[in-house]
Design an enzyme around this catalytic site. Sequence first.
Site, PDB file in Angstrom:
ATOM      1  N   HIS A 124       0.879  -1.179   0.000  1.00  0.00           N
ATOM      2  CA  HIS A 124       0.000   0.000   0.000  1.00  0.00           C
ATOM      3  C   HIS A 124       0.918   1.232   0.000  1.00  0.00           C
ATOM      4  O   HIS A 124       2.023   1.170   0.558  1.00  0.00           O
ATOM      5  CB  HIS A 124      -0.835  -0.054   1.286  1.00  0.00           C
ATOM      6  CG  HIS A 124      -1.859   1.021   1.424  1.00  0.00           C
ATOM      7  ND1 HIS A 124      -1.552   2.293   1.835  1.00  0.00           N
ATOM      8  CD2 HIS A 124      -3.193   1.008   1.231  1.00  0.00           C
ATOM      9  CE1 HIS A 124      -2.659   3.021   1.888  1.00  0.00           C
ATOM     10  NE2 HIS A 124      -3.673   2.263   1.526  1.00  0.00           N
ATOM     11  N   ASP A 201       3.536  -4.483   7.979  1.00  0.00           N
ATOM     12  CA  ASP A 201       2.319  -3.684   7.868  1.00  0.00           C
ATOM     13  C   ASP A 201       1.160  -4.684   7.911  1.00  0.00           C
ATOM     14  O   ASP A 201       0.859  -5.343   6.920  1.00  0.00           O
ATOM     15  CB  ASP A 201       2.347  -2.900   6.555  1.00  0.00           C
ATOM     16  CG  ASP A 201       1.011  -2.224   6.264  1.00  0.00           C
ATOM     17  OD1 ASP A 201       0.087  -2.349   7.097  1.00  0.00           O
ATOM     18  OD2 ASP A 201       0.899  -1.578   5.203  1.00  0.00           O
ATOM     19  N   GLN A 204      -3.992  -5.330   6.807  1.00  0.00           N
ATOM     20  CA  GLN A 204      -4.958  -6.277   6.207  1.00  0.00           C
ATOM     21  C   GLN A 204      -4.738  -7.705   6.712  1.00  0.00           C
ATOM     22  O   GLN A 204      -5.377  -8.633   6.224  1.00  0.00           O
ATOM     23  CB  GLN A 204      -4.840  -6.277   4.672  1.00  0.00           C
ATOM     24  CG  GLN A 204      -5.066  -4.939   4.021  1.00  0.00           C
ATOM     25  CD  GLN A 204      -6.512  -4.454   4.109  1.00  0.00           C
ATOM     26  OE1 GLN A 204      -7.420  -5.194   4.498  1.00  0.00           O
ATOM     27  NE2 GLN A 204      -6.738  -3.203   3.773  1.00  0.00           N
ATOM     28  N   LYS A 227     -10.172  -1.028  10.717  1.00  0.00           N
ATOM     29  CA  LYS A 227     -10.325  -2.189   9.829  1.00  0.00           C
ATOM     30  C   LYS A 227     -10.632  -3.447  10.638  1.00  0.00           C
ATOM     31  O   LYS A 227     -10.742  -4.542  10.105  1.00  0.00           O
ATOM     32  CB  LYS A 227      -9.052  -2.393   9.009  1.00  0.00           C
ATOM     33  CG  LYS A 227      -8.755  -1.244   8.039  1.00  0.00           C
ATOM     34  CD  LYS A 227      -7.614  -1.585   7.125  1.00  0.00           C
ATOM     35  CE  LYS A 227      -6.979  -0.369   6.494  1.00  0.00           C
ATOM     36  NZ  LYS A 227      -7.765   0.223   5.414  1.00  0.00           N
ATOM     37  N   CYS A 365      -4.738   2.467  -3.683  1.00  0.00           N
ATOM     38  CA  CYS A 365      -3.506   3.000  -3.084  1.00  0.00           C
ATOM     39  C   CYS A 365      -2.360   2.009  -3.242  1.00  0.00           C
ATOM     40  O   CYS A 365      -1.536   1.843  -2.325  1.00  0.00           O
ATOM     41  CB  CYS A 365      -3.681   3.356  -1.613  1.00  0.00           C
ATOM     42  SG  CYS A 365      -4.876   4.618  -1.326  1.00  0.00           S
TER      43      CYS A 365
END
Length: 407
Positions: A124, A201, A204, A227, A365
Amino acid sequence: MKHFDVNEIRKDFPALHQKVNGQPLIYFDNAATTQKPQVVIDALTNYYSTINSNVHRGVHHLSQMATNAFENTREHIRKYINAAHTHEIIITKGATDSINLVANSFGKGFIKKGDEVIISAYEHHANIVPWQMICEEKGATLKVIPFQENGTISIEDYKSLINKKTKIVSVGHVSNSLGVVQPIKKIIEIAHQHNIPVMIDGAQGIVHETVDVQELDCDFYCFSSHKMYGPMGVGILYGKEKYLNEMPPYQTGGEMIKTVTFEKTTFNELPYKFETGTPNVADVIGFDAALTYIEGIGMDNIKSFESELMAYAIEKLNSIDGIRIYGDNKHKAGVISFNIEDIHPYDAGTIIDKFGIALRTGNHCAQPVMDSYQIQGTLRASFGMYNTKEEVDKLVEALIKVKVMFG
Ligand code: 7TS
């Protein structure tokens, strides 16, 4: 194992029970943000109706109550990801803020001219631009692990980029544009053979599976509350104490200081060294409620439910003539990115919205991902614990109508 009943779960999310364009809402944009259960909404209202107060700075009752609730959330997060210490949990504004913190602070402390930083091509933008900026500032080089047609990196490609100049590796757990789960354990293991720290990261990742940061042995792991069925404006940065202690402060001001004179400021201990100014107390407490909610359902239940839903959706979508799913891979979580024939994703998304179905369209993104497939963008369906096979069927029906319209 606890009982998992999607119809019961759906009752907990008020936003799911509305009509959009005259149709019952089908919310397939969970990778952008999830809907919130009533318990999270109630936690916010309760906070503002009762203990609203600034934290860490008052002896008065409300301030102590707010501080306790805030700090209990930090401890809850520690337990949730099995970090060794509560002070390794830094509360930020979101995953983007967490990555900026590490890129700037680690960069300031440890990256010099001629050094190298490794990221991947599936990131991202939030895990690209901060590293690009710090590399530019320091005269360091950004190295990018390519990904293969199926959306995963090749470990051989990764190994070939590591050398004595590598200062840090920062990669995503799950690609937000393809939904492919990456081999992060292996990535971390290899970096550690060279004493290189790894930032994951997890924006997700953690929403679809249990994350144990000690078992992974990552040096940093970040994510966003919004999220994970929690409020917006709250992010988490987990960092190993040994790095956080050595890293200089990121932003400065109140809260993060120990003493201030006009000659010299000394900094607070962890985690406060990295938490400047008044935090987003209400939303942090709301996140506590979100974690409790997820625990009540059980991440194992959520994972197996979502895997079945993903497999169903992939099979159904593949049955549409002319569809192409990007990142064809058996290790996928939460996200399916696709295009139908040469219909522009924006056009298709606009029609799909008329059926009350929320998809995301565009480059998500992750422009380098789109570039590598030589496309402008995709349609993206992303799933949460409250989505159903019936909703997938409705999406397939709508996509077939789009095809007919543009055919
Ligand atoms: N990293 C990944 C992998 C993400 O998917 C996102 C947001 C971020 C970082 C940034 O998170 P934030 O909470 O700080 O904004 N991803 C998306 C998305 O896929 N659609 O909208 C936002």
